[in-house]
Design an enzyme around this catalytic site. Structure first.
Site, mmCIF file in Angstrom:
data_model
loop_
_atom_site.group_PDB
_atom_site.id
_atom_site.type_symbol
_atom_site.label_atom_id
_atom_site.label_comp_id
_atom_site.label_asym_id
_atom_site.label_seq_id
_atom_site.Cartn_x
_atom_site.Cartn_y
_atom_site.Cartn_z
ATOM 1 N N SER A 1 0.835 -1.217 0.000
ATOM 2 C CA SER A 1 0.000 0.000 0.000
ATOM 3 C C SER A 1 0.863 1.258 0.000
ATOM 4 O O SER A 1 0.345 2.361 0.082
ATOM 5 C CB SER A 1 -0.916 0.001 1.232
ATOM 6 O OG SER A 1 -0.132 -0.078 2.405
ATOM 7 N N SER B 1 -9.684 23.740 -29.962
ATOM 8 C CA SER B 1 -9.846 22.480 -30.675
ATOM 9 C C SER B 1 -8.660 22.288 -31.617
ATOM 10 O O SER B 1 -8.155 23.249 -32.186
ATOM 11 C CB SER B 1 -11.147 22.514 -31.477
ATOM 12 O OG SER B 1 -11.075 21.638 -32.574
ATOM 13 N N LYS C 1 -8.155 4.220 1.303
ATOM 14 C CA LYS C 1 -7.332 5.437 1.192
ATOM 15 C C LYS C 1 -7.303 6.035 -0.213
ATOM 16 O O LYS C 1 -7.361 7.252 -0.363
ATOM 17 C CB LYS C 1 -5.908 5.144 1.691
ATOM 18 C CG LYS C 1 -5.857 5.172 3.220
ATOM 19 C CD LYS C 1 -4.618 4.598 3.779
ATOM 20 C CE LYS C 1 -4.625 3.101 3.830
ATOM 21 N NZ LYS C 1 -5.740 2.499 4.581
ATOM 22 N N ASN D 1 -2.901 -1.874 12.815
ATOM 23 C CA ASN D 1 -4.350 -1.650 12.769
ATOM 24 C C ASN D 1 -4.742 -0.334 13.440
ATOM 25 O O ASN D 1 -5.607 0.392 12.956
ATOM 26 C CB ASN D 1 -5.087 -2.797 13.472
ATOM 27 C CG ASN D 1 -4.784 -4.136 12.846
ATOM 28 O OD1 ASN D 1 -4.079 -4.213 11.839
ATOM 29 N ND2 ASN D 1 -5.303 -5.203 13.438
ATOM 30 N N THR E 1 -37.002 26.974 -14.956
ATOM 31 C CA THR E 1 -37.310 25.668 -14.369
ATOM 32 C C THR E 1 -37.477 24.758 -15.585
ATOM 33 O O THR E 1 -37.943 25.215 -16.641
ATOM 34 C CB THR E 1 -38.606 25.675 -13.532
ATOM 35 O OG1 THR E 1 -39.701 25.967 -14.385
ATOM 36 C CG2 THR E 1 -38.561 26.692 -12.393
ATOM 37 N N HIS E 2 -37.069 23.527 -15.461
ATOM 38 C CA HIS E 2 -37.071 22.591 -16.606
ATOM 39 C C HIS E 2 -36.279 23.158 -17.781
ATOM 40 O O HIS E 2 -36.544 22.823 -18.927
ATOM 41 C CB HIS E 2 -38.501 22.272 -17.070
ATOM 42 C CG HIS E 2 -39.421 21.903 -15.954
ATOM 43 N ND1 HIS E 2 -39.636 20.613 -15.556
ATOM 44 C CD2 HIS E 2 -40.170 22.686 -15.128
ATOM 45 C CE1 HIS E 2 -40.484 20.598 -14.537
ATOM 46 N NE2 HIS E 2 -40.814 21.840 -14.257
ATOM 47 N N TYR F 1 -10.429 -5.247 12.443
ATOM 48 C CA TYR F 1 -9.709 -4.856 11.236
ATOM 49 C C TYR F 1 -9.674 -6.000 10.226
ATOM 50 O O TYR F 1 -9.501 -7.162 10.581
ATOM 51 C CB TYR F 1 -8.259 -4.434 11.569
ATOM 52 C CG TYR F 1 -7.477 -4.074 10.316
ATOM 53 C CD1 TYR F 1 -7.555 -2.802 9.770
ATOM 54 C CD2 TYR F 1 -6.696 -5.031 9.658
ATOM 55 C CE1 TYR F 1 -6.875 -2.487 8.599
ATOM 56 C CE2 TYR F 1 -6.021 -4.717 8.486
ATOM 57 C CZ TYR F 1 -6.107 -3.451 7.959
ATOM 58 O OH TYR F 1 -5.449 -3.131 6.814
ATOM 59 N N ASN G 1 -13.484 26.216 -25.724
ATOM 60 C CA ASN G 1 -14.315 25.267 -24.973
ATOM 61 C C ASN G 1 -14.147 25.417 -23.462
ATOM 62 O O ASN G 1 -13.034 25.634 -22.983
ATOM 63 C CB ASN G 1 -13.940 23.836 -25.373
ATOM 64 C CG ASN G 1 -14.187 23.573 -26.836
ATOM 65 O OD1 ASN G 1 -15.157 24.069 -27.408
ATOM 66 N ND2 ASN G 1 -13.296 22.824 -27.461
ATOM 67 N N GLN H 1 -7.742 -1.509 3.827
ATOM 68 C CA GLN H 1 -6.621 -0.791 3.210
ATOM 69 C C GLN H 1 -7.098 -0.004 1.986
ATOM 70 O O GLN H 1 -6.493 0.989 1.597
ATOM 71 C CB GLN H 1 -5.559 -1.815 2.792
ATOM 72 C CG GLN H 1 -4.427 -1.245 1.989
ATOM 73 C CD GLN H 1 -3.263 -2.218 1.916
ATOM 74 O OE1 GLN H 1 -2.676 -2.561 2.936
ATOM 75 N NE2 GLN H 1 -2.946 -2.692 0.726
HETATM 76 N N1 ARG Z 1 -1.825 -1.002 5.084
HETATM 77 C C1 ARG Z 1 -2.891 -1.369 5.955
HETATM 78 C C2 ARG Z 1 -4.091 -0.458 5.765
HETATM 79 O O1 ARG Z 1 -3.973 0.524 5.129
HETATM 80 C C3 ARG Z 1 -2.464 -1.314 7.373
HETATM 81 C C4 ARG Z 1 -1.720 -2.534 7.697
HETATM 82 C C5 ARG Z 1 -2.464 -3.427 8.571
HETATM 83 N N2 ARG Z 1 -2.139 -4.712 8.111
HETATM 84 C C6 ARG Z 1 -2.327 -5.801 8.829
HETATM 85 N N3 ARG Z 1 -2.037 -6.904 8.248
HETATM 86 N N4 ARG Z 1 -2.815 -5.741 10.036
HETATM 87 O O2 ARG Z 1 -5.163 -0.739 6.239
#
Ligand code: ARG
Length: 454
Positions: free
Chosen positions: A24, A287, A335, A111, A156-157, A327, A295, A332
């Site tokens: 990650s 263009s 994010k 975690n 409206t519309h 968890y 544009n 993961q």
């Molecule tokens: N990279 C993980 C996340 O973003 C956190 C790691 C936790 N991994 C684990 N095997 N407990 O959630």
């Protein structure tokens, strides 16, 4: 391959495909600063709990501070082979201070580290995005203040409805942005980055020690966070919870929806057919084939990004559905959508804050549309109501008048008093002239008081 935070119970190396699939780092490197800050709090907790010596504390804290500075100054480089940002920072600290760093991970798990980092990031990003929303709000207020008297046809519309002041119309966007800013501000306040969950069950360290360590670190770093970082209350909920991610994504999706509506208005107004506004060249593109084209790409991209913002929200809602406590690695995946939505909204708010003040209104084109008599039909019906006619009857009378005008291709303003009187004895050209006037029409709307928000 960089050193992992685990491995003792494994007899084989991780398959390279899984290595790549599960990493990650590419995404969570954005959390580096929050992760180091979290570790600063954690070493202070370890010291309070007498799990490290004063010398070890100084070494760890000093090393973390150096990493913190490197991230701030942009000289921090992640080792791409690390599993995640937590491992990378741990490895960097080991390189800097040696064996003392091996004690850092006592009484904590990735975690609780990850949820601390994301909460801290989310708290700050909500506050930042809220300020950007207020900045855009102020720019729109500036346009309103500059063109206070401007009147537009309202739709409206997407059909001519009633004339409306720019002030009343654009203030709707002020209200939306004010709600957006409030939503983000409340969210920023409600998010509680917490220490002490461990993997899920809590740690062997007294809750008071967490509170004390948080206070100490904030004091040392000159941070104002002592009221924003907490000792955990429910460790199970803390490591399982991603509500705050979903709430942030929802707030950002709503902002995106608001901005897409603003952009759509501006796109329509800038067409040749409408010609109400001219957009600045700096925010348009051309263009490759048609030399005449200009544009409104910036506005179209903002409108288009709404799909991504909704998608990001849906992906986290769906990812969290049915996950057993606590968890799970699925989490993961929260994010990428979270970072993507914050980036989109921050960029959009910044672009619009620059674009909006450059809009030029084309009064002649707007006034031409204001000549459309249909915009005043409701005002005329209301005039009959004031004469004592029931609204439903007034609606029919004016409807008949409009139909007659369209069928015979004769403007109501051009009809004789006799013709008008056939529809109602209260109608004559004196009345029509007074009512078919945008200024009169806008002034007669006494129920509205567009707020000045800034
Ligand atoms: N990279 C993980 C996340 O973003 C956190 C790691 C936790 N991994 C684990 N095997 N407990 O959630």
């Amino acid at each position: 391959m960089a050193k992992k935070l685990w491995g003792g119970r494994f007899s084989k190396k991780t398959d390279p495909l899984l290595e790549e699939f599960s990493s990650s780092l590419d995404v969570d490197k954005e959390l580096a600063l929050y992760d180091v800050a979290g570790s600063c709090f954690h070493v202070s907790v370890l010291k309070e709990a007498n799990l490290i010596s004063a010398a070890e504390y100084r070494a760890m804290y000093g090393g973390l501070k150096q990493i913190f500075q490197a991230i701030k100054s942009g000289t921090f480089k992640v080792d791409e082979s690390s599993e995640d940002i937590h491992s990378d920072i741990q490895n960097k600290l080991e390189k800097k201070i040696g064996t003392a760093a091996l004690k850092l991970h006592a009484a904590r798990s990735r975690n609780d580290q990850i949820v601390f980092d994301v909460k801290f990031y989310c708290k700050e990003s909500c506050a930042e995005a809220g300020l950007l929303a207020i900045d855009l709000l102020e720019r729109i207020q500036g346009v309103i203040d500059k063109s206070e008297d401007l009147i537009l046809p309202g739709y409206t519309h997407l059909q001519h409805a009633q004339s409306i002041s720019l002030k009343n119309y654009f203030s709707a966007y002020l209200e939306m942005l004010a709600r957006d800013a409030e939503r983000l501000k409340n969210l920023a306040v409600s998010i509680r980055p917490s220490l002490g969950s461990g993997a899920l069950a809590g740690t062997n360290i007294d809750a008071d020690k967490y509170a004390k360590a948080i206070k100490n670190v904030c004091k040392q770093l000159g941070l104002v966070y002592d009221k924003h970082i907490f000792a955990v209350e429910n460790s199970v909920d803390n490591v399982s919870d991603r509500d705050f991610v979903i709430e942030a994504l929802s707030a950002l999706a709503i902002i995106g929806m608001h901005l897409s509506r603003l952009c759509e208005d501006l796109i329509i107004w800038s067409t040749k057919e409408f010609g109400f506004i001219e957009l600045d060249d700096a925010f348009c593109t051309g263009s490759s084939l048609m030399p005449q084209k200009k544009n409104p790409d910036s506005l179209e991209l903002i409108r288009g990004n709404t799909g991504k913002l909704y998608g990001n929200l849906m992906s986290v809602l769906t990812m969290m559905k049915g996950l057993p406590l606590t968890y799970n690695r699925d989490m993961q995946l929260d994010k990428e959508p979270l970072f993507s939505s914050f980036k989109i909204i921050k960029d959009e708010l910044k672009i619009l804050a620059k674009l909006i003040p450059t809009i030029k209104f084309n009064k002649a084109a707007i006034e031409k549309q204001l000549e459309d008599e249909s915009l005043y039909a409701t005002d005329l019906a209301h005039y009959l109501v004031e004469k004592g006619i029931a609204f439903k009857d007034a609606h029919t009378i004016i409807g008949n008048l409009v139909r007659f005008s369209l069928k015979n291709n004769i403007a109501i303003k051009k009809m004789s008093d006799e013709e008008l009187a056939q529809f109602s004895k209260y109608l004559n050209q004196g009345v029509i002239k007074k009512i078919f006037d945008p200024v009169y029409s806008v002034k007669s709307k006494k129920s509205v008081k567009p707020r000045k928000l800034k």
